[in-house]
Design a protein around this motif. Sequence first.
Motif, PDB file in Angstrom:
ATOM      1  N   LYS A  22       0.827  -1.207   0.000  1.00 16.67           N
ATOM      2  CA  LYS A  22       0.000   0.000   0.000  1.00 16.67           C
ATOM      3  C   LYS A  22       0.862   1.257   0.000  1.00 16.67           C
ATOM      4  O   LYS A  22       1.898   1.315   0.646  1.00 16.67           O
ATOM      5  CB  LYS A  22      -0.901  -0.020   1.241  1.00 16.67           C
ATOM      6  CG  LYS A  22      -1.828   1.159   1.389  1.00 16.67           C
ATOM      7  CD  LYS A  22      -2.841   0.916   2.487  1.00 16.67           C
ATOM      8  CE  LYS A  22      -2.198   0.680   3.824  1.00 16.67           C
ATOM      9  NZ  LYS A  22      -3.181   0.511   4.901  1.00 16.67           N
TER      10      LYS A  22
ATOM     11  N   TRP B  59      -5.050 -12.101   0.823  1.00 16.26           N
ATOM     12  CA  TRP B  59      -5.353 -10.669   0.899  1.00 16.26           C
ATOM     13  C   TRP B  59      -5.549 -10.094  -0.509  1.00 16.26           C
ATOM     14  O   TRP B  59      -6.492  -9.342  -0.760  1.00 16.26           O
ATOM     15  CB  TRP B  59      -4.204  -9.922   1.574  1.00 16.26           C
ATOM     16  CG  TRP B  59      -4.117 -10.130   3.053  1.00 16.26           C
ATOM     17  CD1 TRP B  59      -4.580 -11.184   3.774  1.00 16.26           C
ATOM     18  CD2 TRP B  59      -3.500  -9.257   4.000  1.00 16.26           C
ATOM     19  NE1 TRP B  59      -4.293 -11.033   5.103  1.00 16.26           N
ATOM     20  CE2 TRP B  59      -3.628  -9.857   5.277  1.00 16.26           C
ATOM     21  CE3 TRP B  59      -2.841  -8.044   3.906  1.00 16.26           C
ATOM     22  CZ2 TRP B  59      -3.132  -9.278   6.433  1.00 16.26           C
ATOM     23  CZ3 TRP B  59      -2.336  -7.458   5.052  1.00 16.26           C
ATOM     24  CH2 TRP B  59      -2.483  -8.060   6.301  1.00 16.26           C
ATOM     25  N   GLN B  60      -4.620 -10.447  -1.422  1.00 14.78           N
ATOM     26  CA  GLN B  60      -4.698  -9.892  -2.771  1.00 14.78           C
ATOM     27  C   GLN B  60      -5.931 -10.386  -3.509  1.00 14.78           C
ATOM     28  O   GLN B  60      -6.544  -9.641  -4.273  1.00 14.78           O
ATOM     29  CB  GLN B  60      -3.425 -10.256  -3.542  1.00 14.78           C
ATOM     30  CG  GLN B  60      -2.187  -9.544  -3.000  1.00 14.78           C
ATOM     31  CD  GLN B  60      -0.911 -10.014  -3.651  1.00 14.78           C
ATOM     32  OE1 GLN B  60      -0.947 -10.766  -4.629  1.00 14.78           O
ATOM     33  NE2 GLN B  60       0.227  -9.609  -3.111  1.00 14.78           N
TER      34      GLN B  60
ATOM     35  N   LYS C   8      -7.299  -6.690  -0.874  1.00 13.82           N
ATOM     36  CA  LYS C   8      -6.777  -5.976   0.290  1.00 13.82           C
ATOM     37  C   LYS C   8      -5.272  -5.778   0.130  1.00 13.82           C
ATOM     38  O   LYS C   8      -4.558  -6.696  -0.250  1.00 13.82           O
ATOM     39  CB  LYS C   8      -7.054  -6.779   1.572  1.00 13.82           C
ATOM     40  CG  LYS C   8      -6.576  -6.110   2.839  1.00 13.82           C
ATOM     41  CD  LYS C   8      -6.894  -6.973   4.056  1.00 13.82           C
ATOM     42  CE  LYS C   8      -6.367  -6.331   5.325  1.00 13.82           C
ATOM     43  NZ  LYS C   8      -6.645  -7.168   6.535  1.00 13.82           N
ATOM     44  N   SER C   9      -4.798  -4.565   0.421  1.00  7.66           N
ATOM     45  CA  SER C   9      -3.373  -4.276   0.288  1.00  7.66           C
ATOM     46  C   SER C   9      -2.663  -4.479   1.627  1.00  7.66           C
ATOM     47  O   SER C   9      -3.295  -4.496   2.686  1.00  7.66           O
ATOM     48  CB  SER C   9      -3.158  -2.838  -0.199  1.00  7.66           C
ATOM     49  OG  SER C   9      -3.788  -1.925   0.689  1.00  7.66           O
TER      50      SER C   9
END
Length: 412
Positions: free
Chosen positions: A128, A161-162, A166-167
Motif C-alpha cells: 500500500k 489478501w490480494q 486488500k493491500s
Amino acid sequence: MWDAIVVGGGLAGWTAGIRAAQRGKKVLIVTEGVGTLYYFSGIFDYGDLESLRHLPKHPYSLFDAEAIDRGKHFIQELCPEYIETNKSQHALTVLGTARQGDLMPRSMVLPNHQEQGSFVLLVPEGLKDFFPEIVVSNLVREFPGWQVNVKRVHAENFGEWQRMGKSASGIDYAAIWRSKEGQNLLAQEIEAIKREHQGAGSRSGKIAVVLPSLVSEYFDASRTKTYVQDYSLPVIEMSSFLPSPHGRYFAEYLKHQFTDLGGELMIGARAAALNGKPMSAKQPKSCQEIIVQSMGKVLHLKAKKFILATGGLLGGGIKVGIERKLIQEDVFDLPLYVPQEWSTSQFFASQPFAQIGVETDKCLRPLDTNQGRVIWDNVHVVGRMLAHWDPWTQRCGGGVSVTSGCAAAEII
C-alpha cells in the motif's frame, strides 16, 4: 519512591528513561502510548548545529558541544549499526529521492553519486502507498550513472489478501522480511537477480538491491533469533513511510532496552495532575507526586525527579481549546511561550505554532519568564515540549529529543 518518573513515551522520554536506568537509577515511564515514534523514518536529524546553537532561545543553546556529542554516542551505543554520516552520504526516501541525515543505519547509506552500477528495485506485490514508477524516475535522476531495474516479489502470506483486493502495509511486509521464511524468500530473489545481471552484463560490476520496509536486525527487540541471513548482493533499505515499520520496531526495541535495565513501565496511563509545595517563599516549588489515571484507577506516584516528555502540541502534551482561547500544558500546568501569530501564508515556511512550548533554564527546569524564576526545582522538560524550535524546517527533531533526554537523565 522512584529516583525519577518520566511522563511520556516518545523519543525524548525513552532516551531519558534508558540513560537514567543505565546510570543505576530507579525509573518509571508513564505513557498513554508510543507518542510520535510510529512516524520515525529510521534516520536521526540534528540540523545545522553551529547555526542553531547560536539562536538565543533554541534548545541547542542550552547545551555545549560535548552534551550534543554524548547524545549521538548514546544512540550509537544503543544501536551499533548506526553511523554518523558526512555531507556526501545520503539515504533513500520512499519516493526514491536522496536525503541527508546525521545518524543512520549502514544498510540505508547510498553509494556515491559519482559511481556507476545497477539498482534493482524489489517491489512487494500489493504494498500500500508505494509508487515504484515514481521511485524509478527519481532514482534515474538522482543517479545518472546507474541503471535502474524493477523486480516484483510475491509473498504467499498475502495471497489471500490480494484475492480479496486488500493491500498490505509496510509494517505487514516488514514482519515477513524479518521472519526466517521471508529472509529465505529474499535470499532466493536476490540470488536470482545476481545470476541475471552476471549473465546479461551491466554498466559496471556493482549491483545494489533497493527494498522498502525491510527493517534489518538492528531493531531486534526479541533477542531470540538464532539465524542471520546473508545476501549475495548488498541490500539498501529505503526510509519508512506511514505507518512506519522503523517506528514500530524502534519503539519495541527501546521498550525492551529500558525494561532489561530494570526500568518500570506503565503503558495506557495518563498523568492528570500533581501535588507539590514551595521549598520556601522565594524558592521554586518541589513536586512530590503525580496523580495518574490507569485502568479506571487513580494512582499517586512519588519520585525525587520528574521528566516531562509529553510531546508538545502535536504529541498531545499541549491542549488547545475552541478557537485557541485556551492553551495549556496538560500535566504540570506550566506557562507556555505562544507566538502572537500561529501561522504564515507560505505553506513550506517555518510555522510559528511549531515554536510553542515551555521555556527552561540550562538545567531544563521550567521558567516563569514574567517573574524570571524557576517554577519547579525537580521537574525537567525535554523534547517537543521545549519552546523555540521547529523540527521540520530546522531538521533537528531527533537531535533535540535525544540531546535533551540524555541531559535530563544526567541530572537525576
